[in-house]
Design a protein around this motif. Sequence first.
Motif, PDB file in Angstrom:
ATOM      1  N   GLY A  23      31.173  -3.869  22.671  1.00 36.66           N
ATOM      2  CA  GLY A  23      32.018  -4.152  23.824  1.00 36.66           C
ATOM      3  C   GLY A  23      32.681  -5.508  23.708  1.00 36.66           C
ATOM      4  N   GLY A  24      33.274  -5.964  24.777  1.00 40.54           N
ATOM      5  CA  GLY A  24      33.911  -7.271  24.758  1.00 40.54           C
ATOM      6  C   GLY A  24      35.214  -7.280  23.981  1.00 40.54           C
ATOM      7  N   PHE A  25      35.608  -8.447  23.550  1.00 39.61           N
ATOM      8  CA  PHE A  25      36.855  -8.631  22.815  1.00 39.61           C
ATOM      9  C   PHE A  25      36.568  -8.381  21.344  1.00 39.61           C
ATOM     10  CE2 PHE A  25      40.286 -11.226  20.927  1.00 39.61           C
ATOM     11  CZ  PHE A  25      41.360 -10.707  21.630  1.00 39.61           C
ATOM     12  N   GLY A  26      37.101  -7.316  20.813  1.00 37.79           N
ATOM     13  CA  GLY A  26      36.763  -6.849  19.478  1.00 37.79           C
ATOM     14  C   GLY A  26      37.224  -7.758  18.338  1.00 37.79           C
ATOM     15  N   THR A  27      36.514  -7.666  17.244  1.00 35.55           N
ATOM     16  CA  THR A  27      36.829  -8.420  16.028  1.00 35.55           C
ATOM     17  C   THR A  27      38.244  -8.140  15.551  1.00 35.55           C
ATOM     18  OG1 THR A  27      34.534  -8.606  15.309  1.00 35.55           O
ATOM     19  CG2 THR A  27      36.209  -8.656  13.584  1.00 35.55           C
ATOM     20  N   ASP A  28      38.657  -6.873  15.563  1.00 31.37           N
ATOM     21  CA  ASP A  28      40.007  -6.544  15.104  1.00 31.37           C
ATOM     22  C   ASP A  28      41.072  -7.138  16.029  1.00 31.37           C
ATOM     23  OD1 ASP A  28      39.166  -5.290  12.802  1.00 31.37           O
ATOM     24  OD2 ASP A  28      39.317  -3.266  13.645  1.00 31.37           O
TER      25      ASP A  28
END
Length: 62
Positions: free
Chosen positions: A3-8
Amino acid sequence: YSGGFGTDLMLKDLGLASEAAKQVRQPVILGALAQQLYQAFSMQGNGTLDFSAIIKLYRQEN
């Protein structure tokens, strides 16, 4: 780290910031390094994890 702000998404934003800096001829040395680290992390299959999961590059799992 799910979840959260993804790596990509972080990788995409770092690319946008890098491109904007190039257009005004400003160096972003640490930004370029961060972009390389996130690129490597994403290429390891971690693109959907929260961007904070990058700590896994440095943490030794027992």
